[in-house]
Design a protein around this motif. Sequence first.
Motif, mmCIF file in Angstrom:
data_model
loop_
_atom_site.group_PDB
_atom_site.id
_atom_site.type_symbol
_atom_site.label_atom_id
_atom_site.label_comp_id
_atom_site.label_asym_id
_atom_site.label_seq_id
_atom_site.Cartn_x
_atom_site.Cartn_y
_atom_site.Cartn_z
ATOM 1 N N LEU A 77 85.299 -61.788 35.791
ATOM 2 C CA LEU A 77 84.461 -62.770 35.086
ATOM 3 C C LEU A 77 83.736 -62.127 33.907
ATOM 4 O O LEU A 77 83.384 -62.788 32.944
ATOM 5 C CB LEU A 77 83.440 -63.390 36.046
ATOM 6 C CG LEU A 77 84.036 -64.331 37.087
ATOM 7 C CD1 LEU A 77 82.941 -64.852 37.994
ATOM 8 C CD2 LEU A 77 84.767 -65.491 36.419
ATOM 9 N N VAL A 80 86.037 -62.571 31.185
ATOM 10 C CA VAL A 80 86.055 -63.987 30.775
ATOM 11 C C VAL A 80 84.854 -64.258 29.864
ATOM 12 O O VAL A 80 84.972 -64.893 28.815
ATOM 13 C CB VAL A 80 86.014 -64.930 32.014
ATOM 14 C CG1 VAL A 80 85.948 -66.385 31.590
ATOM 15 C CG2 VAL A 80 87.224 -64.682 32.919
ATOM 16 N N SER A 84 84.558 -65.131 25.785
ATOM 17 C CA SER A 84 83.792 -66.323 25.382
ATOM 18 C C SER A 84 82.767 -65.980 24.306
ATOM 19 O O SER A 84 82.585 -66.736 23.352
ATOM 20 C CB SER A 84 83.070 -66.924 26.603
ATOM 21 O OG SER A 84 83.980 -67.092 27.665
ATOM 22 N N ASN A 177 86.949 -71.346 29.407
ATOM 23 C CA ASN A 177 87.744 -70.203 29.876
ATOM 24 C C ASN A 177 87.683 -70.042 31.393
ATOM 25 O O ASN A 177 88.654 -69.627 32.026
ATOM 26 C CB ASN A 177 87.249 -68.917 29.195
ATOM 27 C CG ASN A 177 87.602 -68.882 27.723
ATOM 28 O OD1 ASN A 177 88.607 -69.464 27.305
ATOM 29 N ND2 ASN A 177 86.791 -68.208 26.925
ATOM 30 N N TYR A 178 86.531 -70.382 31.978
ATOM 31 C CA TYR A 178 86.353 -70.264 33.438
ATOM 32 C C TYR A 178 87.305 -71.223 34.162
ATOM 33 O O TYR A 178 87.880 -70.878 35.193
ATOM 34 C CB TYR A 178 84.898 -70.589 33.765
ATOM 35 C CG TYR A 178 84.491 -70.446 35.220
ATOM 36 C CD1 TYR A 178 84.696 -69.264 35.915
ATOM 37 C CD2 TYR A 178 83.873 -71.503 35.893
ATOM 38 C CE1 TYR A 178 84.298 -69.138 37.250
ATOM 39 C CE2 TYR A 178 83.464 -71.384 37.219
ATOM 40 C CZ TYR A 178 83.685 -70.198 37.892
ATOM 41 O OH TYR A 178 83.292 -70.073 39.207
ATOM 42 N N PHE A 181 90.579 -69.652 34.175
ATOM 43 C CA PHE A 181 90.545 -68.526 35.107
ATOM 44 C C PHE A 181 90.725 -69.022 36.549
ATOM 45 O O PHE A 181 91.491 -68.459 37.329
ATOM 46 C CB PHE A 181 89.216 -67.778 34.954
ATOM 47 C CG PHE A 181 88.976 -66.718 35.989
ATOM 48 C CD1 PHE A 181 89.485 -65.435 35.825
ATOM 49 C CD2 PHE A 181 88.257 -66.997 37.146
ATOM 50 C CE1 PHE A 181 89.276 -64.453 36.783
ATOM 51 C CE2 PHE A 181 88.042 -66.029 38.107
ATOM 52 C CZ PHE A 181 88.552 -64.752 37.926
ATOM 53 N N LEU A 187 93.342 -63.490 34.941
ATOM 54 C CA LEU A 187 93.219 -63.659 33.489
ATOM 55 C C LEU A 187 94.521 -64.051 32.800
ATOM 56 O O LEU A 187 94.613 -63.994 31.577
ATOM 57 C CB LEU A 187 92.702 -62.342 32.876
ATOM 58 C CG LEU A 187 91.370 -61.847 33.432
ATOM 59 C CD1 LEU A 187 91.156 -60.379 33.087
ATOM 60 C CD2 LEU A 187 90.226 -62.675 32.863
ATOM 61 N N LEU A 190 94.342 -66.155 29.852
ATOM 62 C CA LEU A 190 93.392 -65.720 28.822
ATOM 63 C C LEU A 190 93.784 -64.387 28.197
ATOM 64 O O LEU A 190 93.203 -63.957 27.201
ATOM 65 C CB LEU A 190 91.991 -65.571 29.440
ATOM 66 C CG LEU A 190 91.413 -66.845 30.069
ATOM 67 C CD1 LEU A 190 90.157 -66.520 30.868
ATOM 68 C CD2 LEU A 190 91.094 -67.862 28.988
ATOM 69 N N TYR A 194 92.487 -62.401 24.815
ATOM 70 C CA TYR A 194 91.697 -61.184 25.041
ATOM 71 C C TYR A 194 92.348 -60.004 24.310
ATOM 72 O O TYR A 194 91.693 -59.274 23.568
ATOM 73 C CB TYR A 194 91.584 -60.918 26.551
ATOM 74 C CG TYR A 194 90.737 -59.711 26.892
ATOM 75 C CD1 TYR A 194 89.394 -59.843 27.210
ATOM 76 C CD2 TYR A 194 91.292 -58.417 26.888
ATOM 77 C CE1 TYR A 194 88.609 -58.734 27.511
ATOM 78 C CE2 TYR A 194 90.529 -57.310 27.179
ATOM 79 C CZ TYR A 194 89.192 -57.468 27.499
ATOM 80 O OH TYR A 194 88.428 -56.361 27.789
#
Length: 253
Positions: A77, A80, A84, A177-178, A181, A187, A190, A194
């Motif tokens: 997280l 994440v 963000s 994004n959560y 996830f 991930l 994402l 990233y």
Amino acid sequence: MEKIFWTESVDSTLTWAKEEAKKSVGKELDGALFVANEQTAGKGRLGRVWTSVPGENIYMTLLLMQPEVRAENASSLTLVMGLSVAEAVEEMAGIDAGIKWPNDIVLSKKKICGILTEMQMKEQKPDFIMIGVGINVNQKEFQEELRNKATSVFLETGKEMSREELVTKVTACFWKNYELFLKTQNLKALKEEYEKRLLNKNQQVRILEKGTETIGTARGITDTGELLVEDLQGKVRKVFSGEVSVRGLYSYV
Ligand code: BTN
């Protein structure tokens, strides 16, 4: 809209969020945001201090109560949230933000944001998770020993930014994004975004871990957020973010 608690000054928004989480009932504080104008004992990674000058920056902690996240995935997280913050800063400042693994947000090779995630367990499950975020927004100068590795959005763009708007944008990016996830508890969805910002990618890195130092070339991250590092023999290993510090060979990134 989630609940936002604001205070002028607090020791650490992480400590504050933890106290409130412990006193709360069920999920009433799920998604709550604890924001302070100043911290008197801001905490950084690896037991470091997070210098928290008043009035110019963002010091906040997002609280997730009884989250669906499995304990072994909670450290992801942090990544994440890192993504963000990068997206939010880019959108508001109109500049590209980089990520130094695992979760430092970087402008012009200097850090503008650090993230520290803490978790409280209950019956082998996360009871709550706190994601603490510090962003240097409008700070005009840094103390001598931080000057070569820390900067602020203001120093890089010449423009003051509304901290309220940035807090709103960061949280909006985080919820988007959560959700991605949670679909896989990793991930996967994402990783591309990233890695696009990952400044260490294909760069030589120095890894300081439990008193030993190794050098290798960072190749990217795994779906669970470990850094893939290729050693001089071409063997690739995974570096976990726990008690490790990664640096460039000649500078902070
Ligand atoms: C790092 O070392 O890079 C992590 C820094 C995290 C700082 C933030 S500021 C808000 C929250 N409260 C704290 O005491 N620390 C985190």
